[in-house]
Structures are given as structure tokens and as C-alpha cells.
Write an enzyme that holds these catalytic residues in place. Structure first.
Site, PDB file in Angstrom:
ATOM      1  CD  GLU A 145       3.522   8.340  -3.426  1.00 12.06           C
ATOM      2  OE1 GLU A 145       4.541   7.796  -2.913  1.00 12.06           O
ATOM      3  OE2 GLU A 145       2.412   8.315  -2.905  1.00 12.06           O
ATOM      4  CG  LEU A 146       6.910   3.856  -7.418  1.00 15.21           C
ATOM      5  CD1 LEU A 146       8.053   3.326  -8.275  1.00 15.21           C
ATOM      6  CD2 LEU A 146       5.619   3.114  -7.715  1.00 15.21           C
ATOM      7  CE  LYS A 159      -6.003  -2.214  -9.232  1.00 15.83           C
ATOM      8  NZ  LYS A 159      -6.360  -2.497  -7.796  1.00 15.83           N
ATOM      9  N   PRO A 160      -9.397   0.979  -7.604  1.00 18.14           N
ATOM     10  CG  PRO A 160     -11.295   0.724  -6.254  1.00 18.14           C
ATOM     11  CD  PRO A 160     -10.854   0.758  -7.693  1.00 18.14           C
ATOM     12  CB  ALA A 161      -6.322  -0.911  -2.706  1.00 12.73           C
ATOM     13  CD1 TRP A 168      -3.363  -1.638   0.362  1.00 13.24           C
ATOM     14  CD2 TRP A 168      -3.335  -0.672   2.379  1.00 13.24           C
ATOM     15  NE1 TRP A 168      -2.151  -1.942   0.956  1.00 13.24           N
ATOM     16  CE2 TRP A 168      -2.122  -1.370   2.196  1.00 13.24           C
ATOM     17  CE3 TRP A 168      -3.542   0.011   3.573  1.00 13.24           C
ATOM     18  CZ2 TRP A 168      -1.117  -1.393   3.155  1.00 13.24           C
ATOM     19  CZ3 TRP A 168      -2.550  -0.005   4.544  1.00 13.24           C
ATOM     20  CH2 TRP A 168      -1.351  -0.713   4.323  1.00 13.24           C
ATOM     21  CG  ASN A 169      -1.324   3.999   1.998  1.00 14.85           C
ATOM     22  OD1 ASN A 169      -1.805   4.041   0.865  1.00 14.85           O
ATOM     23  ND2 ASN A 169      -0.153   4.539   2.283  1.00 14.85           N
ATOM     24  N   GLY A 199       1.739   2.911  -5.199  1.00 13.50           N
ATOM     25  CA  GLY A 199       1.845   1.565  -4.649  1.00 13.50           C
ATOM     26  C   GLY A 199       3.300   1.161  -4.489  1.00 13.50           C
ATOM     27  CB  SER A 200       4.815  -2.152  -4.047  1.00 14.20           C
ATOM     28  OG  SER A 200       4.578  -2.834  -5.267  1.00 14.20           O
ATOM     29  CB  CYS A 235       4.822   6.306   0.833  1.00 17.88           C
ATOM     30  SG  CYS A 235       3.856   7.769   0.417  1.00 17.88           S
ATOM     31  CD  GLU A 240       7.762   1.432   1.900  1.00 19.73           C
ATOM     32  OE1 GLU A 240       7.140   2.506   1.974  1.00 19.73           O
ATOM     33  OE2 GLU A 240       7.777   0.725   0.878  1.00 19.73           O
TER      34      GLU A 240
END
Length: 486
Positions: free
Chosen positions: A255-256, A179-181, A155-156, A233-234, A289, A390
Site C-alpha cells: 500500500e504505497l 516493524k513499526p515506523a 507513522w501516519n 509506505g513510500s 495517502c 506527492e
């Protein structure tokens, strides 16, 4: 442009057709600055995901058979359309994600860069020939699309993270299920509409919005048709996806999370460094991130650095992103506000000094949104939560150091390894320290070491693979060896 709040949007796009989803169920999309409902979108179910996978599988052979020039042409058109619709896209992004309109416009330009970059990379997917020890044998190496790709975006950065994944997939000849946030589905709809209008064939790009991400992940992980998952994401979710993807040996790009150090050496210009730190720390309200989480400043320049950082921070106006005066928008939700307050309180209780901000913003402009004051903490130590966790918010924690070896050891003392920053005016120091930092990216006197033409990604628990650059399209290609006896 999206200008009709509280509408129900057909948000499931499968095989070139829009619809509400199999169940007809919906979920609401809210404005994080005001709490107002913007729209309702389809809550996709398992059957929708399976249909999208089937559509992508059916479309794969014909799409992979297009020439590189034909696929590049589609991406060129998508690039033009995105720039033509930039203002409307930016406004929509600000409404559902919260970032200031200026920052949203910047993201649209960045997102479009991936379309034009990978349009050209499509034409540079080269094979090779290999000499054989046998006179009657020839080896050919081909690079071919991986197949059906499941893409999960955050979402960011709700537009650029789509193009950073879907553009190289299309350039390579792969088909996608996106699939988007759940917080930002409306911008995803607008981007997929661009792909549709650009001439992407039915089934090549499919979209499933869902309130429960497990519905999507369970189906794509179980599918033998899906050959790759790309996820931003996370770290917690990324680890789960990597574990489960092993059951069908899918390729995975992750990509975390990040925990970026920002190092200011004794020979750096502390005022210049502080200005840079403020810009990148409060970018997207700290919800990036690559935002610095641990700011290390040499004791000899700490006073000037902190004075400048505090002055810059206190001048930032937090507010609705549609207000031109707003330099910082809201956080995405209430749990994010709660995390900021917990980290600040923990730091204060353990000896940190709060030099600016430190609490949720209240008042008529803020009460219905998720606003936290841009904050500066001094005397942060490794015992504090904010030093290890984080932050993903507008809190800058500063730690003082005394020598180079000490700061390199502290900077590397994390499970994360995405971005890092180093301010110094000494070339030897710049090269020596950047080589020692165990991170996928290092910005030397540079707060934005990113570009569509540059490889983006981390090491350790910050992820696998790279996005952007030539490496970005390689993530969507398989290598095939052909041996020929003549």
C-alpha cells in the site's frame, strides 16, 4: 497509559517476552509538536529480527491448528481491550504522532473495527469441491495460512495500519513479525500489549523496533521462512521490497503512495464540495495517502469553490494535538516542512497564487515543532512540482478545467492510482467518470470511501493487493488442491 516521558521502554517482543534487544542500544522518540523526548526504545539488530522470525516459525503450526472460532475469540477480546483503552491509546498517539486528539480517537475506533471484522472473517474461510471428468476422482480446495508474515507499518496511522495487517493474519492462522515506523513505536508497543493480554500465544505476534529499517528488511527478505511481506509506505521503498522479495518468491502486499485527484464538475454544489475538500485535504495535516493532491474545479463554479475553501482553511487552528482548539497538528519532521516550503515556493515562482498560508508557522507555540500553515494555491499547472509530487502535507493546489474529457485525462496523468474523488449531482456523470478514472477507489460526493468491510488499495504504482473486506484475509491464505482417487 503512557505518562512517563524520557523512560527507556522494553520494545522488543519475541516469543512472548519483552526486552531491550540484543545490543541494548536505544533511539529516542520525539513529540513533533514540541520537540520533546518522550522515551527511548530498543534499537533492534539483525539478531533480534532473526530471533523473531524463528519464534514466528516455531509458533506457526500450533497456531494454524487452532479452530477458526478460537482465533476469532482472541480477536474479539483484542477488540474489547482496544476500546477499553481507547483514551490512553489516543493520547499516546497524539504525543508521538501529532494528530489532534479527536482524530486520534477516531483512528482507534477505525483500528478496532479491523479486529472485529476479521474476527468474523476467520469463520468464513471456505474451501470448495470441484467436479472431475473422472468418475473415480474427487477434487477438494483448501485455503490455508501463508506462514510467517513480515509486517511494516507507517507513522501516519500508527495503530490502524497495525490492526489492518495483523488482524487478518491472525484470523487466517498466520504468525507475524512486526516493524513499526521509527517515529511512532510507542503506540505499536501498546497495540502488541493488547494482543498479548488478549491471549495471543507466544511467538504468534513479534515486535522489533529499529532505527534503521534496512536491518529489518535485509533479514526478512533473505529469510526463506518468511513467506509474505505486507508493507505500507513510500512507493520507492515498496518497489525495492517487491524486487528483492522475488529472490525467494515471497507474496507481497503493498500500500504505497497516492496522488489523488479531486474533481468538481459544473453541476456540483461548489460550497459542499469545498467543505469536503477542506476536510479530506487537511485530514492528519495532509499526511494521508488518500489526501487529494490535485484539485480540479470547473471554471463555472471555481470562484465559489475557492472562496469557501479559503474561508474554511483560514479558520483552521494549527497547534498541539492535545489542545482541543487544534484542528491541524504538526508535520512529522523537519524534512516534511522543507518539502512543503519547496513546493509552495516553486508553485509561486511558476505563477500560482497563494490564497492562504504558504509558510512555516512561527512563534512560541510553534518554534519547537514542525508546523506549516494550512495553504491554498490557485492556478496550479502541470509544470509545477506540486502537480507531480506527492505533497503529504497541508497544501491544497487548485487547477481550473473546462470539459469532462480534459479533466479525466488530467486526473489519469499520473503513475499513482490509489484514491480519487468526484463531486457531481448527475448520476450519468458520476457513473461515466468513475468508470474512466484509473484508481483503486473513487469517492462520489464522499470524502471517506473506506471501511474495515471495504477493500482498500490502489493500482499502478500505488500498490498491490487489498486490505480490509473479504479480500483482506485472502492476502494471507494459500490455495491448496487435493485430488482423491476413490
Amino acid at each position: 497509559m503512557f505518562d512517563s516521558p524520557k523512560l527507556t521502554q522494553d520494545s522488543i517482543y519475541i516469543n512472548g517476552k519483552w526486552g531491550p534487544g540484543a545490543s541494548g542500544e536505544t533511539f529516542d522518540v520525539l513529540n513533533p509538536a514540541t520537540g520533546e523526548q518522550l522515551a527511548s526504545v530498543g534499537a533492534g539488530q539483525a539478531s533480534d529480527v532473526r530471533d523473531a522470525i524463528d519464534a514466528a516459525d516455531s509458533a506457526f503450526s500450533s497456531f494454524a491448528g487452532l479452530t477458526a472460532y478460537e482465533r476469532a475469540g482472541i480477536l474479539h477480546t483484542a477488540h474489547r481491550l482496544m476500546l477499553e483503552r481507547a483514551d490512553d491509546l489516543a493520547t499516546l498517539m497524539t504525543l508521538e504522532q501529532g494528530k489532534p486528539l479527536k482524530a486520534a480517537r477516531t483512528e482507534i475506533k477505525y483500528a478496532a473495527d479491523f479486529l472485529i471484522w476479521f474476527a468474523e472473517e476467520a469463520k468464513r474461510v471456505y474451501g470448495s469441491t470441484i467436479p472431475s471428468a473422472r468418475a473415480d476422482q474427487r477434487f477438494l480446495v483448501l485455503r490455508q495460512p501463508v506462514g510467517v508474515v513480515a509486517a511494516v507499518t507507517p507513522w501516519n496511522y500508527p495503530v490502524s495500519m497495525i490492526t489492518r495487517k495483523v488482524a487478518p493474519a491472525l484470523a487466517a492462522g498466520a504468525t507475524t513479525v512486526l516493524k513499526p515506523a521509527k517515529q511512532t513505536p510507542l503506540t505499536a508497543l501498546a497495540v502488541v500489549k493488547i494482543f498479548e493480554d488478549a491471549g495471543v500465544p507466544p511467538g504468534v505476534v513479534n515486535l522489533v523496533t529499529t532505527k534503521d529499517p534496512r536491518i529489518f528488511s535485509n533479514e526478512v527478505l533473505a529469510s526463506k521462512v518468511v513467506r509474505k511481506i505486507t508493507f505500507t509506505g513510500s512507493t520507492e521503498v515498496g518497489k525495492l521490497l517487491a524486487r528483492e522479495a522475488a529472490n525467494t518468491v515471497k507474496r507481497v502486499s503493498l500500500e504505497l503512495g497516492g496522488h489523488a485527484p479531486f474533481i468538481v464538475m459544473s453541476d456540483a454544489d461548489p460550497i459542499h464540495a469545498a467543505k469536503g475538500a477542506a476536510l479530506v485535504k487537511f485530514l492528519n495535516t495532509g499526511q494521508a495517502c488518500i489526501s487529494p493532491n490535485r484539485i480540479y474545479v470547473h471554471k463555472s463554479v471555481a470562484e465559489q469553490f475557492l472562496d469557501t475553501l479559503v474561508a474554511r482553511t483560514t479558520k483552521l487552528h494549527a497547534g498541539n494535538g492535545l489542545d482541543p482548539a487544534s484542528g491541524v497538528g504538526p508535520l512529522i519532521d523537519q524534512p516534511s516542512v522543507d518539502r512543503m516550503q519547496r513546493q509552495v515556493d516553486n508553485a509561486r515562482d511558476n505563477g500560482a497564487r497563494v490564497l492562504a498560508g504558504g509558510s512555516r508557522l512561527t512563534g512560541d507555540e510553534y518554534d519547537n515543532g514542525y508546523f506549516f500553515a494550512p495553504t491554498v494555491l490557485a492556478d496550479v499547472t502541470p509544470e509545477m512540482d506540486i502537480y507531480r509530487e506527492e505533497t503529504f502535507g497541508p497544501v491544497a493546489g487548485v487547477t481550473i478545467f473546462e470539459d469532462e474529457d480534459q479533466v479525466v485525462e488530467m486526473a489519469n496523468d499520473t503513475d499513482y492510482g490509489l484514491a480519487s474523488y468526484l463531486y457531481t449531482n448527475n448520476l450519468k456523470t458520476a457513473l461515466r467518470v468513475s468508470e474512466q478514472l484509473r484508481f483503486g477507489m473513487v469517492g462520489i460526493n464522499d470524502i471517506n470511501p473506506t471501511s474495515a468491510a471495504a477493500p482498500f488499495g490502489g493500482i499502478k504504482e500505488s500498490g498491490l493487493g487489498r486490505e480490509g473486506a473479504a479480500e483482506g484475509i485472502a492476502e494471507y491464505l494459500d490455495t491448496k488442491l487435493i485430488g482423491i482417487s476413490i
